[in-house]
Design a protein around this motif. Structure first.
Motif, PDB file in Angstrom:
ATOM      1  N   VAL A   1       0.862  -1.177   0.000  1.00 23.02           N
ATOM      2  CA  VAL A   1       0.000   0.000   0.000  1.00 23.02           C
ATOM      3  C   VAL A   1       0.901   1.231   0.000  1.00 23.02           C
ATOM      4  O   VAL A   1       1.673   1.433   0.945  1.00 23.02           O
ATOM      5  CB  VAL A   1      -0.926   0.036   1.232  1.00 23.02           C
ATOM      6  CG1 VAL A   1      -1.786   1.293   1.208  1.00 23.02           C
ATOM      7  CG2 VAL A   1      -1.802  -1.215   1.280  1.00 23.02           C
ATOM      8  N   PRO A   2       0.881   2.071  -1.038  1.00 27.30           N
ATOM      9  CA  PRO A   2       1.739   3.258  -1.065  1.00 27.30           C
ATOM     10  C   PRO A   2       1.462   4.181   0.122  1.00 27.30           C
ATOM     11  O   PRO A   2       0.304   4.421   0.474  1.00 27.30           O
ATOM     12  CB  PRO A   2       1.361   3.941  -2.383  1.00 27.30           C
ATOM     13  CG  PRO A   2       0.764   2.858  -3.218  1.00 27.30           C
ATOM     14  CD  PRO A   2       0.076   1.942  -2.254  1.00 27.30           C
ATOM     15  N   ASP A   3       2.536   4.673   0.737  1.00 26.89           N
ATOM     16  CA  ASP A   3       2.373   5.597   1.859  1.00 26.89           C
ATOM     17  C   ASP A   3       3.272   6.822   1.724  1.00 26.89           C
ATOM     18  O   ASP A   3       3.384   7.622   2.661  1.00 26.89           O
ATOM     19  CB  ASP A   3       2.663   4.881   3.187  1.00 26.89           C
ATOM     20  CG  ASP A   3       4.056   4.247   3.222  1.00 26.89           C
ATOM     21  OD1 ASP A   3       4.873   4.525   2.319  1.00 26.89           O
ATOM     22  OD2 ASP A   3       4.321   3.458   4.151  1.00 26.89           O
ATOM     23  N   GLY A   4       3.927   6.978   0.575  1.00 32.83           N
ATOM     24  CA  GLY A   4       4.773   8.138   0.347  1.00 32.83           C
ATOM     25  C   GLY A   4       6.190   8.009   0.868  1.00 32.83           C
ATOM     26  O   GLY A   4       7.028   8.876   0.586  1.00 32.83           O
ATOM     27  N   GLN A   5       6.484   6.973   1.627  1.00 31.67           N
ATOM     28  CA  GLN A   5       7.821   6.813   2.190  1.00 31.67           C
ATOM     29  C   GLN A   5       8.769   6.226   1.145  1.00 31.67           C
ATOM     30  O   GLN A   5       8.377   5.443   0.279  1.00 31.67           O
ATOM     31  CB  GLN A   5       7.768   5.897   3.416  1.00 31.67           C
ATOM     32  CG  GLN A   5       6.959   6.471   4.567  1.00 31.67           C
ATOM     33  CD  GLN A   5       7.005   5.583   5.801  1.00 31.67           C
ATOM     34  OE1 GLN A   5       7.873   4.717   5.929  1.00 31.67           O
ATOM     35  NE2 GLN A   5       6.066   5.787   6.713  1.00 31.67           N
ATOM     36  N   LEU A   6      10.044   6.627   1.251  1.00 31.30           N
ATOM     37  CA  LEU A   6      11.040   6.185   0.293  1.00 31.30           C
ATOM     38  C   LEU A   6      11.156   4.663   0.273  1.00 31.30           C
ATOM     39  O   LEU A   6      11.250   4.054  -0.799  1.00 31.30           O
ATOM     40  CB  LEU A   6      12.403   6.807   0.626  1.00 31.30           C
ATOM     41  CG  LEU A   6      13.576   6.372  -0.274  1.00 31.30           C
ATOM     42  CD1 LEU A   6      13.297   6.738  -1.725  1.00 31.30           C
ATOM     43  CD2 LEU A   6      14.873   6.994   0.222  1.00 31.30           C
ATOM     44  N   LYS A   7      11.136   4.032   1.447  1.00 28.77           N
ATOM     45  CA  LYS A   7      11.249   2.583   1.506  1.00 28.77           C
ATOM     46  C   LYS A   7      10.137   1.914   0.713  1.00 28.77           C
ATOM     47  O   LYS A   7      10.377   0.967  -0.058  1.00 28.77           O
ATOM     48  CB  LYS A   7      11.225   2.112   2.965  1.00 28.77           C
ATOM     49  CG  LYS A   7      11.295   0.590   3.108  1.00 28.77           C
ATOM     50  CD  LYS A   7      11.213   0.178   4.586  1.00 28.77           C
ATOM     51  CE  LYS A   7      11.208  -1.349   4.712  1.00 28.77           C
ATOM     52  NZ  LYS A   7      11.101  -1.774   6.129  1.00 28.77           N
TER      53      LYS A   7
ATOM     54  N   ILE B   1       7.943  -0.840  -4.134  1.00 26.83           N
ATOM     55  CA  ILE B   1       7.031  -0.852  -5.280  1.00 26.83           C
ATOM     56  C   ILE B   1       7.815  -1.005  -6.573  1.00 26.83           C
ATOM     57  O   ILE B   1       7.447  -1.796  -7.460  1.00 26.83           O
ATOM     58  CB  ILE B   1       6.172   0.423  -5.296  1.00 26.83           C
ATOM     59  CG1 ILE B   1       5.146   0.387  -4.151  1.00 26.83           C
ATOM     60  CG2 ILE B   1       5.454   0.587  -6.638  1.00 26.83           C
ATOM     61  CD1 ILE B   1       4.358   1.667  -3.990  1.00 26.83           C
ATOM     62  N   GLU B   2       8.921  -0.273  -6.697  1.00 23.69           N
ATOM     63  CA  GLU B   2       9.746  -0.385  -7.894  1.00 23.69           C
ATOM     64  C   GLU B   2      10.300  -1.805  -8.032  1.00 23.69           C
ATOM     65  O   GLU B   2      10.316  -2.376  -9.133  1.00 23.69           O
ATOM     66  CB  GLU B   2      10.894   0.630  -7.833  1.00 23.69           C
ATOM     67  CG  GLU B   2      11.751   0.674  -9.083  1.00 23.69           C
ATOM     68  CD  GLU B   2      10.978   1.087 -10.312  1.00 23.69           C
ATOM     69  OE1 GLU B   2      11.341   0.646 -11.420  1.00 23.69           O
ATOM     70  OE2 GLU B   2       9.990   1.843 -10.181  1.00 23.69           O
TER      71      GLU B   2
END
Length: 453
Positions: A157-163, A168-169
């Motif tokens: 789930v995307p949360d904006g954090q770099l990790k 995701i990538e």
């Protein structure tokens, strides 16, 4: 009024979403004709629609059921020999399509539109040669790469954090590698589609080999409001040719019989269903056994297990007094009475839970189910249990969470209202009618004659 051909995959999860659309189009005066393998015929005709079978000489009625029964009984060398025979059967089917086996519905019906399952790559190519426009029916969420969204095979789930962005990538890298590997081992199908594209004049560059399935580039109906498909930071990203509609849940479809006299009106009901895949796995059996143990801990509740074709009903029905196990349960009727559902996270089941205001425990298994479960968690309409980590204790705790914490029922009811609004404002029939007004593609070529080279 238009003649519309519907070409679904012969699986319940792909046919059911088309029924609401087909009924809406029929109510507006359009002629709707289903086209597919003969095994679909009785079910489609029971819903009141015309049906035209294809490849009936190679796949007569009952063929798929017989194949599934044989697979269950085979192992070792006999299973290998059977798989080789199925490989030859596929070759015969591909050869038949190359020889024009899919032309007949178009020449006989002269349709104004093809509504084709996104997992059916051949009919859109044939339709193109017959100058028939096509809309793809996507029975899950968009499968092509979208900025900020993980692939549907990922539970992230995307949360904006770099990790999370890096994860995701990495998920897309793995997904791309799997797709390339799959394409490498399916060169026959790729060659088949390229030859079919040449036969019908379809531009080969418009074949999409990048997603989870091979398909023609065409507008896709996505059967849910756009905001359900979104995940946090992905909101607002342009969606290409995706056409978001209402959820197209057929609330009044015909369903199987059920021993209703065994249910108690005064007890909470939990419906348990882990999908329609035909093969049995040890994981399925283990998860259903966990449900039996949960039911034993909740003697004042009722549990209905819809086993599908995976497991034997006798191994589960009545083993615990408050458990009813059947091969197929009438899901819509059950959800009208249910307190919660334990589900595999199939898109149709999730939408049906939301449409009935029922919170859920999602145990995602394969394919798009991890991505669907990510939406369930993100929107707070249920909780997720990872299949290989699920125990009786964890499943009991998660079931208690969704049935005692009021935020889940509140969230699912809010989305139920949004679903109803979307069905009123953007029903799929409206979107299809607007598409019909634009007419057939100008570049379509005449239908070729004779066998392709």
């Amino acid at each position: 009024m238009a003649t519309i051909v519907v070409s679904p995959i012969d699986q319940q999860g792909h046919v059911n979403p088309s029924l609401r659309i087909a009924k809406g189009l029929r109510e507006r005066g359009h002629r709707v004709v289903y086209c597919g393998l003969a095994d679909l015929e009785d079910f489609i005709k029971a819903e009141g629609f015309e049906f035209v079978p294809v490849l009936a000489d190679l796949c007569p009625k009952g063929f798929q059921a017989r194949v599934l029964e044989q697979v269950k009984e085979l192992s070792g060398l006999r299973l290998y020999q059977f798989s080789r025979e199925m490989d030859r059967q596929e070759e015969r089917m591909l050869a038949a399509m190359q020889a024009g086996a899919l032309d007949e519905p178009f020449t006989r019906l002269k349709p104004d539109l093809l509504l084709c399952d996104v997992m059916h790559p051949e009919p859109p190519l044939v339709a193109y040669g017959h100058k028939v426009p096509c809309v793809l029916l996507n029975t899950t969420l968009p499968m092509r790469r979208e900025e900020g969204l993980p692939p549907l095979s990922s539970p992230l789930v995307p949360d904006g954090q770099l990790k999370t962005k890096l994860l995701i990538e990495a998920a897309w890298v793995r997904n791309t590698y799997r797709m390339r590997l799959r394409r490498l081992f399916r060169t026959r199908q790729v060659r088949h589609l390229l030859r079919l594209a040449r036969r019908y004049g379809f531009p080969p560059e418009q074949l999409d080999f990048s997603g989870s399935t091979v398909s023609a580039w065409a507008p896709e109906l996505v059967l849910c409001p756009r905001e359900f498909a979104e995940l946090g930071t992905s909101a607002g990203v342009p969606r290409g040719q995706y056409l978001y509609t209402g959820p197209s849940v057929d609330l009044e479809r015909q369903e199987v019989d059920f021993p209703w006299e065994r249910l108690r009106e005064d007890r909470p009901l939990v419906l348990v269903y882990l999908g329609t895949l035909a093969f049995q796995t040890d994981l399925d059996a283990r998860l259903f056994r966990h449900v039996l143990e949960v039911a034993a801990r909740k003697p004042d509740w009722q549990f209905v297990l819809s086993l599908g074709r995976k497991l034997e009903v006798g191994a589960f029905d009545g083993v615990v007094p408050n458990v009813i196990a059947v091969r197929h349960a009438p899901q819509m009727a059950m959800l009208r009475r249910a307190t919660a559902m334990i589900t595999h996270g199939g898109f149709n089941s999730v939408k049906e839970c939301i449409s009935m205001g029922v919170p859920m425990v999602v145990i995602p298994m394969v394919y798009d189910q991890p991505g669907i479960s990510a939406r369930v968690v993100h929107h707070g309409v249920g909780v997720r249990a990872m299949p290989f980590q699920t125990t009786t204790e964890s499943l009991l705790a998660q079931l208690d969470e969704v049935t005692t914490n009021p935020r889940y029922r509140s969230n699912v009811q809010a989305f139920r209202d949004r679903f109803r609004q979307a069905e009123e404002l953007t029903p799929a029939a409206d979107v299809i009618e607007r598409f019909l007004e634009r007419g057939a593609p100008a570049a379509a070529r005449p239908v070729p004659t004779g066998r392709s080279a």
